[in-house]
Design a protein around this motif. Structure first.
Motif, short mmCIF file in Angstrom:
data_model
loop_
_atom_site.label_atom_id
_atom_site.label_comp_id
_atom_site.label_asym_id
_atom_site.label_seq_id
_atom_site.Cartn_x
_atom_site.Cartn_y
_atom_site.Cartn_z
N ALA A 19 4.88 78.73 4.68
CA ALA A 19 5.85 79.62 4.03
C ALA A 19 5.18 80.77 3.29
O ALA A 19 5.88 81.57 2.66
CB ALA A 19 6.71 78.81 3.08
N GLY A 20 3.86 80.84 3.31
CA GLY A 20 3.17 81.96 2.69
C GLY A 20 2.62 81.70 1.30
O GLY A 20 2.09 82.62 0.67
N SER A 28 3.29 81.36 -5.12
CA SER A 28 3.81 82.56 -4.47
C SER A 28 4.21 83.53 -5.57
O SER A 28 4.87 83.14 -6.53
CB SER A 28 5.03 82.22 -3.60
N GLY A 29 3.80 84.77 -5.43
CA GLY A 29 4.04 85.75 -6.48
C GLY A 29 2.87 85.81 -7.44
O GLY A 29 1.84 85.14 -7.26
N GLN A 30 3.05 86.60 -8.50
CA GLN A 30 1.96 86.79 -9.46
C GLN A 30 2.50 86.83 -10.88
O GLN A 30 3.60 87.34 -11.14
CB GLN A 30 1.22 88.11 -9.17
N GLY A 31 1.69 86.33 -11.78
CA GLY A 31 1.94 86.49 -13.20
C GLY A 31 3.15 85.76 -13.73
O GLY A 31 3.69 84.86 -13.11
N ARG A 32 3.56 86.18 -14.93
CA ARG A 32 4.69 85.60 -15.62
C ARG A 32 5.92 86.47 -15.43
O ARG A 32 5.79 87.65 -15.20
CB ARG A 32 4.37 85.47 -17.12
N PRO A 33 7.12 85.88 -15.53
CA PRO A 33 7.39 84.47 -15.77
C PRO A 33 6.98 83.61 -14.59
O PRO A 33 6.88 84.09 -13.46
CB PRO A 33 8.91 84.43 -15.99
#
Length: 394
Positions: free
Chosen positions: A53-54, A72-77
Protein backbone atom coordinates in the motif's frame (compact mmCIF):
# COMPACT_ATOMS: atom_id res chain seq x y z
CA UNK A 1 -14.95 25.42 18.25
CA UNK A 2 -16.70 23.21 15.70
CA UNK A 3 -14.96 20.24 14.08
CA UNK A 4 -14.19 20.34 10.35
CA UNK A 5 -16.29 18.21 8.02
CA UNK A 6 -14.80 14.73 8.15
CA UNK A 7 -14.98 12.14 5.35
CA UNK A 8 -16.75 9.30 7.15
CA UNK A 9 -18.64 8.15 4.06
CA UNK A 10 -15.39 7.65 2.20
CA UNK A 11 -14.03 5.70 5.17
CA UNK A 12 -17.04 3.41 4.95
CA UNK A 13 -16.47 2.85 1.23
CA UNK A 14 -12.77 2.09 1.73
CA UNK A 15 -13.56 -0.38 4.51
CA UNK A 16 -16.11 -2.17 2.33
CA UNK A 17 -13.56 -2.42 -0.47
CA UNK A 18 -11.00 -4.06 1.83
CA UNK A 19 -13.31 -6.16 4.01
CA UNK A 20 -12.57 -9.40 2.17
CA UNK A 21 -8.80 -8.90 2.32
CA UNK A 22 -8.87 -8.08 6.03
CA UNK A 23 -10.85 -11.21 6.85
CA UNK A 24 -8.36 -13.24 4.82
CA UNK A 25 -5.55 -11.74 6.93
CA UNK A 26 -7.39 -12.47 10.19
CA UNK A 27 -8.13 -16.02 9.06
CA UNK A 28 -4.55 -16.67 7.93
CA UNK A 29 -3.20 -15.51 11.29
CA UNK A 30 -5.76 -17.61 13.12
CA UNK A 31 -4.80 -20.73 11.14
CA UNK A 32 -1.07 -20.23 11.77
CA UNK A 33 -0.61 -19.18 15.42
CA UNK A 34 2.86 -18.19 16.58
CA UNK A 35 3.94 -17.56 20.19
CA UNK A 36 5.41 -14.40 21.72
CA UNK A 37 8.55 -13.14 19.95
CA UNK A 38 8.18 -15.96 17.39
CA UNK A 39 5.59 -14.26 15.16
CA UNK A 40 7.80 -14.20 12.05
CA UNK A 41 5.18 -15.25 9.52
CA UNK A 42 2.58 -12.93 11.03
CA UNK A 43 4.93 -9.96 10.88
CA UNK A 44 5.86 -10.79 7.29
CA UNK A 45 2.20 -11.03 6.25
CA UNK A 46 1.33 -7.67 7.80
CA UNK A 47 4.38 -5.78 6.57
CA UNK A 48 3.94 -7.13 3.04
CA UNK A 49 0.41 -5.68 2.94
CA UNK A 50 1.64 -2.34 4.27
CA UNK A 51 4.48 -2.14 1.76
CA UNK A 52 2.07 -3.03 -1.03
CA UNK A 53 0.00 0.00 0.00
CA UNK A 54 3.03 2.30 -0.10
CA UNK A 55 3.95 2.46 3.58
CA UNK A 56 7.64 2.77 4.44
CA UNK A 57 8.29 -0.22 6.68
CA UNK A 58 11.01 -0.44 9.33
CA UNK A 59 11.41 -3.99 10.59
CA UNK A 60 13.04 -5.04 13.85
CA UNK A 61 12.23 -1.84 15.73
CA UNK A 62 13.25 -1.69 19.40
CA UNK A 63 15.66 -4.55 18.69
CA UNK A 64 12.76 -7.00 18.36
CA UNK A 65 12.89 -9.18 15.21
CA UNK A 66 9.11 -9.47 14.93
CA UNK A 67 8.30 -5.81 15.66
CA UNK A 68 7.84 -3.19 12.98
CA UNK A 69 6.74 0.39 12.35
CA UNK A 70 5.27 1.36 8.99
CA UNK A 71 4.72 5.03 8.14
CA UNK A 72 2.81 6.88 5.47
CA UNK A 73 3.10 10.64 5.34
CA UNK A 74 5.44 12.88 7.30
CA UNK A 75 5.60 14.72 10.57
CA UNK A 76 2.87 15.72 12.97
CA UNK A 77 0.06 15.24 13.64
CA UNK A 78 0.61 11.50 13.77
CA UNK A 79 -1.70 8.67 14.73
CA UNK A 80 -0.57 5.12 15.52
CA UNK A 81 -2.71 2.05 14.80
CA UNK A 82 -1.50 -0.87 16.92
CA UNK A 83 -1.39 -4.53 15.98
CA UNK A 84 -0.97 -7.56 18.25
CA UNK A 85 -0.39 -10.97 16.65
CA UNK A 86 1.13 -13.36 19.18
CA UNK A 87 -0.82 -16.48 20.11
CA UNK A 88 -1.16 -18.53 23.28
CA UNK A 89 0.81 -21.81 23.39
CA UNK A 90 -1.63 -24.68 23.09
CA UNK A 91 -4.64 -22.40 22.59
CA UNK A 92 -3.81 -20.45 19.45
CA UNK A 93 -5.57 -17.11 19.08
CA UNK A 94 -7.66 -17.53 22.20
CA UNK A 95 -7.22 -13.84 22.93
CA UNK A 96 -8.29 -12.75 19.44
CA UNK A 97 -5.03 -11.15 18.44
CA UNK A 98 -5.66 -12.18 14.84
CA UNK A 99 -8.59 -9.74 14.87
CA UNK A 100 -6.52 -7.02 16.57
CA UNK A 101 -3.85 -7.31 13.88
CA UNK A 102 -6.34 -7.24 11.00
CA UNK A 103 -8.19 -4.29 12.56
CA UNK A 104 -5.02 -2.25 13.03
CA UNK A 105 -3.89 -3.05 9.51
CA UNK A 106 -7.25 -2.17 8.01
CA UNK A 107 -7.62 1.09 9.93
CA UNK A 108 -4.13 2.20 8.90
CA UNK A 109 -4.76 1.39 5.22
CA UNK A 110 -8.15 3.11 5.20
CA UNK A 111 -7.04 6.23 7.07
CA UNK A 112 -4.09 6.59 4.74
CA UNK A 113 -6.26 6.17 1.64
CA UNK A 114 -8.75 8.77 2.84
CA UNK A 115 -6.19 11.35 3.96
CA UNK A 116 -3.34 10.75 1.50
CA UNK A 117 -1.44 13.96 0.83
CA UNK A 118 -3.34 16.10 3.33
CA UNK A 119 -0.54 16.32 5.93
CA UNK A 120 0.49 14.42 8.99
CA UNK A 121 1.26 10.73 9.13
CA UNK A 122 -0.30 7.35 9.78
CA UNK A 123 1.89 4.91 11.70
CA UNK A 124 1.09 1.19 11.75
CA UNK A 125 2.94 -0.39 14.68
CA UNK A 126 3.49 -4.13 14.99
CA UNK A 127 3.68 -5.00 18.68
CA UNK A 128 4.82 -8.57 19.43
CA UNK A 129 4.53 -10.57 22.63
CA UNK A 130 1.63 -8.93 24.44
CA UNK A 131 1.09 -12.24 26.22
CA UNK A 132 3.86 -11.75 28.74
CA UNK A 133 6.78 -10.45 26.68
CA UNK A 134 5.87 -6.77 26.71
CA UNK A 135 6.63 -5.76 23.13
CA UNK A 136 4.85 -2.43 23.51
CA UNK A 137 6.71 -1.63 26.73
CA UNK A 138 10.01 -2.23 24.95
CA UNK A 139 8.90 -0.11 22.00
CA UNK A 140 7.91 2.73 24.33
CA UNK A 141 11.36 2.59 25.95
CA UNK A 142 12.97 2.65 22.48
CA UNK A 143 11.08 5.82 21.52
CA UNK A 144 8.71 4.35 18.93
CA UNK A 145 5.83 6.49 20.26
CA UNK A 146 7.79 9.68 20.95
CA UNK A 147 6.32 11.65 18.00
CA UNK A 148 2.78 10.25 18.08
CA UNK A 149 -0.40 12.13 19.03
CA UNK A 150 -2.64 9.14 19.68
CA UNK A 151 -2.40 5.35 19.83
CA UNK A 152 -5.50 3.41 18.81
CA UNK A 153 -6.42 -0.27 19.09
CA UNK A 154 -9.29 -2.50 20.14
CA UNK A 155 -9.51 -5.86 21.85
CA UNK A 156 -12.11 -8.58 21.22
CA UNK A 157 -13.79 -9.79 24.36
CA UNK A 158 -17.01 -10.89 26.01
CA UNK A 159 -18.13 -7.35 26.92
CA UNK A 160 -18.84 -4.20 24.92
CA UNK A 161 -16.90 -1.74 27.05
CA UNK A 162 -15.70 1.69 26.01
CA UNK A 163 -12.47 1.39 27.95
CA UNK A 164 -10.30 -1.36 29.36
CA UNK A 165 -10.03 -1.77 33.14
CA UNK A 166 -6.43 -3.02 33.02
CA UNK A 167 -4.21 -3.07 36.09
CA UNK A 168 -0.43 -2.86 36.53
CA UNK A 169 1.58 -6.06 36.93
CA UNK A 170 5.07 -7.50 37.06
CA UNK A 171 6.78 -10.63 38.35
CA UNK A 172 9.73 -11.03 40.69
CA UNK A 173 12.19 -13.81 41.35
CA UNK A 174 13.15 -14.27 45.01
CA UNK A 175 16.00 -16.61 45.86
CA UNK A 176 17.19 -17.56 49.35
CA UNK A 177 20.65 -19.05 49.90
CA UNK A 178 21.53 -20.99 53.05
CA UNK A 179 23.91 -23.89 53.82
CA UNK A 180 23.48 -27.58 53.01
CA UNK A 181 23.76 -30.23 55.75
CA UNK A 182 22.44 -33.65 56.65
CA UNK A 183 19.16 -33.11 58.56
CA UNK A 184 19.92 -35.81 61.13
CA UNK A 185 23.71 -36.25 61.00
CA UNK A 186 24.55 -32.56 61.38
CA UNK A 187 21.28 -30.64 61.76
CA UNK A 188 22.82 -27.63 63.46
CA UNK A 189 25.19 -27.03 60.55
CA UNK A 190 22.41 -26.42 58.04
CA UNK A 191 20.70 -23.16 57.11
CA UNK A 192 17.40 -24.09 55.48
CA UNK A 193 16.75 -21.90 52.43
CA UNK A 194 13.41 -23.59 51.76
CA UNK A 195 12.20 -22.80 55.26
CA UNK A 196 13.03 -19.16 54.60
CA UNK A 197 11.07 -19.17 51.35
CA UNK A 198 8.07 -20.77 53.06
CA UNK A 199 8.25 -18.14 55.77
CA UNK A 200 8.12 -15.46 53.08
CA UNK A 201 4.88 -17.01 51.80
CA UNK A 202 3.50 -16.81 55.36
CA UNK A 203 4.50 -13.16 55.70
CA UNK A 204 2.95 -12.29 52.34
CA UNK A 205 -0.25 -14.09 53.28
CA UNK A 206 -0.53 -11.90 56.36
CA UNK A 207 0.37 -8.82 54.33
CA UNK A 208 -2.32 -9.61 51.82
CA UNK A 209 -5.05 -8.93 54.36
CA UNK A 210 -3.85 -5.32 54.65
CA UNK A 211 -3.29 -4.47 50.99
CA UNK A 212 -5.43 -1.87 49.22
CA UNK A 213 -8.18 -2.91 46.80
CA UNK A 214 -6.78 -4.39 43.60
CA UNK A 215 -3.34 -5.22 45.02
CA UNK A 216 -2.31 -8.82 45.49
CA UNK A 217 0.67 -11.17 45.35
CA UNK A 218 0.52 -14.71 43.99
CA UNK A 219 3.59 -16.93 44.31
CA UNK A 220 4.88 -20.35 43.39
CA UNK A 221 7.97 -22.33 44.43
CA UNK A 222 10.21 -22.85 41.41
CA UNK A 223 13.08 -24.56 43.26
CA UNK A 224 12.83 -26.17 46.67
CA UNK A 225 15.88 -28.39 47.05
CA UNK A 226 17.37 -31.52 45.51
CA UNK A 227 16.77 -34.34 48.01
CA UNK A 228 14.80 -34.94 51.20
CA UNK A 229 17.94 -35.91 53.15
CA UNK A 230 19.75 -32.64 52.40
CA UNK A 231 18.89 -29.33 54.04
CA UNK A 232 18.16 -27.12 50.99
CA UNK A 233 20.95 -24.64 50.48
CA UNK A 234 18.98 -22.78 47.80
CA UNK A 235 15.28 -22.14 47.27
CA UNK A 236 13.58 -19.88 44.80
CA UNK A 237 10.09 -18.55 44.23
CA UNK A 238 8.40 -16.51 41.55
CA UNK A 239 5.86 -13.92 42.60
CA UNK A 240 3.29 -12.15 40.45
CA UNK A 241 2.31 -8.69 41.67
CA UNK A 242 -0.77 -6.75 40.54
CA UNK A 243 -2.10 -3.36 41.59
CA UNK A 244 -4.69 -0.89 40.34
CA UNK A 245 -2.07 1.71 39.44
CA UNK A 246 1.59 1.71 38.53
CA UNK A 247 2.35 3.71 41.67
CA UNK A 248 0.57 1.14 43.83
CA UNK A 249 2.57 -1.58 42.07
CA UNK A 250 5.82 0.17 42.99
CA UNK A 251 4.66 0.25 46.61
CA UNK A 252 3.78 -3.45 46.50
CA UNK A 253 7.18 -4.35 45.05
CA UNK A 254 8.87 -2.41 47.85
CA UNK A 255 6.83 -4.36 50.40
CA UNK A 256 7.87 -7.64 48.81
CA UNK A 257 11.53 -6.65 49.02
CA UNK A 258 11.19 -5.52 52.64
CA UNK A 259 9.49 -8.77 53.59
CA UNK A 260 12.13 -10.90 51.84
CA UNK A 261 14.98 -9.02 53.49
CA UNK A 262 13.31 -9.32 56.89
CA UNK A 263 12.90 -13.07 56.48
CA UNK A 264 16.53 -13.41 55.40
CA UNK A 265 17.69 -11.51 58.48
CA UNK A 266 15.56 -13.65 60.77
CA UNK A 267 16.63 -16.99 59.24
CA UNK A 268 20.31 -16.31 58.63
CA UNK A 269 19.97 -16.69 54.86
CA UNK A 270 21.00 -14.41 52.03
CA UNK A 271 18.32 -13.24 49.63
CA UNK A 272 18.18 -11.90 46.09
CA UNK A 273 15.09 -10.10 44.77
CA UNK A 274 14.96 -9.16 41.10
CA UNK A 275 12.29 -8.29 38.57
CA UNK A 276 11.74 -11.24 36.24
CA UNK A 277 9.48 -9.67 33.60
CA UNK A 278 8.79 -6.41 31.83
CA UNK A 279 6.53 -4.22 33.94
CA UNK A 280 3.06 -3.59 32.54
CA UNK A 281 1.70 -0.21 33.64
CA UNK A 282 -1.99 0.35 34.33
CA UNK A 283 -4.06 1.58 31.40
CA UNK A 284 -4.87 5.29 31.28
CA UNK A 285 -7.85 5.80 29.01
CA UNK A 286 -8.19 8.87 26.80
CA UNK A 287 -11.83 9.59 27.48
CA UNK A 288 -12.21 12.05 24.63
CA UNK A 289 -10.83 9.57 22.07
CA UNK A 290 -12.66 6.57 23.51
CA UNK A 291 -15.88 8.54 23.35
CA UNK A 292 -15.21 9.41 19.73
CA UNK A 293 -14.54 5.73 18.87
CA UNK A 294 -17.71 4.64 20.68
CA UNK A 295 -19.75 7.15 18.72
CA UNK A 296 -18.44 5.81 15.43
CA UNK A 297 -19.00 2.19 16.46
CA UNK A 298 -22.55 2.97 17.49
CA UNK A 299 -23.40 3.56 13.82
CA UNK A 300 -22.73 -0.15 13.26
CA UNK A 301 -25.24 -1.06 15.98
CA UNK A 302 -22.67 -1.84 18.66
CA UNK A 303 -23.14 0.26 21.79
CA UNK A 304 -20.26 0.49 24.23
CA UNK A 305 -20.82 1.08 27.93
CA UNK A 306 -18.47 1.85 30.84
CA UNK A 307 -16.92 -1.24 32.45
CA UNK A 308 -18.63 -2.79 35.46
CA UNK A 309 -17.18 -1.16 38.59
CA UNK A 310 -14.74 -3.39 40.42
CA UNK A 311 -14.26 -5.81 37.51
CA UNK A 312 -10.70 -5.91 36.13
CA UNK A 313 -9.61 -7.85 33.09
CA UNK A 314 -5.92 -8.42 33.74
CA UNK A 315 -3.04 -6.36 32.44
CA UNK A 316 -1.54 -5.43 29.09
CA UNK A 317 1.46 -3.55 27.75
CA UNK A 318 -0.92 -1.03 26.17
CA UNK A 319 -0.72 0.50 29.65
CA UNK A 320 2.86 1.54 28.94
CA UNK A 321 1.80 3.20 25.68
CA UNK A 322 -1.04 5.02 27.44
CA UNK A 323 1.49 6.53 29.84
CA UNK A 324 3.27 8.10 26.86
CA UNK A 325 0.46 9.26 24.54
CA UNK A 326 -3.37 9.48 24.55
CA UNK A 327 -4.59 5.94 23.89
CA UNK A 328 -7.72 3.84 23.55
CA UNK A 329 -8.30 0.13 24.17
CA UNK A 330 -12.02 -0.64 24.04
CA UNK A 331 -13.42 -4.15 24.35
CA UNK A 332 -15.88 -5.35 21.69
CA UNK A 333 -17.66 -8.66 22.29
CA UNK A 334 -17.25 -11.56 19.86
CA UNK A 335 -19.08 -13.98 22.19
CA UNK A 336 -21.50 -13.53 25.09
CA UNK A 337 -20.39 -12.74 28.61
CA UNK A 338 -20.96 -16.28 29.87
CA UNK A 339 -17.62 -17.17 28.28
CA UNK A 340 -14.05 -16.03 28.71
CA UNK A 341 -10.98 -15.39 26.66
CA UNK A 342 -7.94 -17.69 26.91
CA UNK A 343 -10.24 -20.65 26.21
CA UNK A 344 -10.77 -22.90 23.17
CA UNK A 345 -14.25 -21.42 22.81
CA UNK A 346 -12.85 -17.91 22.49
CA UNK A 347 -10.29 -19.08 19.95
CA UNK A 348 -13.20 -20.42 17.86
CA UNK A 349 -15.05 -17.12 18.24
CA UNK A 350 -12.03 -15.26 16.85
CA UNK A 351 -12.66 -17.06 13.53
CA UNK A 352 -16.46 -16.92 13.66
CA UNK A 353 -18.98 -15.02 11.57
CA UNK A 354 -19.61 -12.73 14.54
CA UNK A 355 -15.87 -12.08 14.72
CA UNK A 356 -15.94 -11.14 11.05
CA UNK A 357 -18.80 -8.66 11.55
CA UNK A 358 -17.05 -7.11 14.55
CA UNK A 359 -13.83 -6.78 12.56
CA UNK A 360 -15.52 -4.80 9.80
CA UNK A 361 -17.33 -2.53 12.26
CA UNK A 362 -14.19 -1.92 14.32
CA UNK A 363 -12.01 -1.13 11.30
CA UNK A 364 -14.46 1.59 10.30
CA UNK A 365 -14.64 3.04 13.82
CA UNK A 366 -10.85 2.97 14.27
CA UNK A 367 -10.26 4.54 10.86
CA UNK A 368 -12.83 7.28 11.54
CA UNK A 369 -11.19 7.99 14.90
CA UNK A 370 -7.75 8.11 13.25
CA UNK A 371 -9.09 10.58 10.67
CA UNK A 372 -10.52 12.66 13.50
CA UNK A 373 -7.15 12.77 15.23
CA UNK A 374 -5.36 13.88 12.09
CA UNK A 375 -7.94 16.43 10.94
CA UNK A 376 -9.31 17.89 14.15
CA UNK A 377 -6.81 20.06 16.04
CA UNK A 378 -9.33 20.75 18.82
CA UNK A 379 -9.74 17.02 19.44
CA UNK A 380 -5.97 16.56 19.67
CA UNK A 381 -5.71 19.45 22.11
CA UNK A 382 -8.39 18.00 24.37
CA UNK A 383 -6.85 14.55 24.19
CA UNK A 384 -3.44 15.86 25.21
CA UNK A 385 -4.94 18.00 27.98
CA UNK A 386 -6.64 14.93 29.40
CA UNK A 387 -3.45 12.92 29.10
CA UNK A 388 -1.34 15.51 30.88
CA UNK A 389 -3.92 15.77 33.65
CA UNK A 390 -3.21 12.10 34.35
CA UNK A 391 -5.51 9.24 35.17
CA UNK A 392 -6.10 7.27 38.34
CA UNK A 393 -7.15 3.67 38.70
CA UNK A 394 -8.59 1.88 35.66
Amino acid sequence: MSSPQLPYERVRDEVARRAGLLWEVASALHADPEPAFGEHRAAALLTDELERAGFAVERGVAGLPTAFAARSGQGRPAVALLMEYDALPGLGHACGHNLIAAAGLGAALVADAVLAGTGGSVLAVGTPAEEGGGGKALEVAAGVFDDVDAALMFHPGVYDWVRAPLTAQEQYRVGFRGRAAHPTGSPTEGVDALAALIELFNVLSSLGRRLPQGSHVQGIITHGGTATNIVPEYAEGRFGLRALTTGALDDLAARLRTAAEGVASATGTAVEVERATVRYEHFRDSGVLSGRFAGHLDRAGITLTPPVPGVYLGSSDIGNVSGRVPAIHPFVAIMDDSGSDHTPEFAAAAASERGRRVLTAVVEALACTAVDVLRDADLRTRAWEGHRAGAGAP
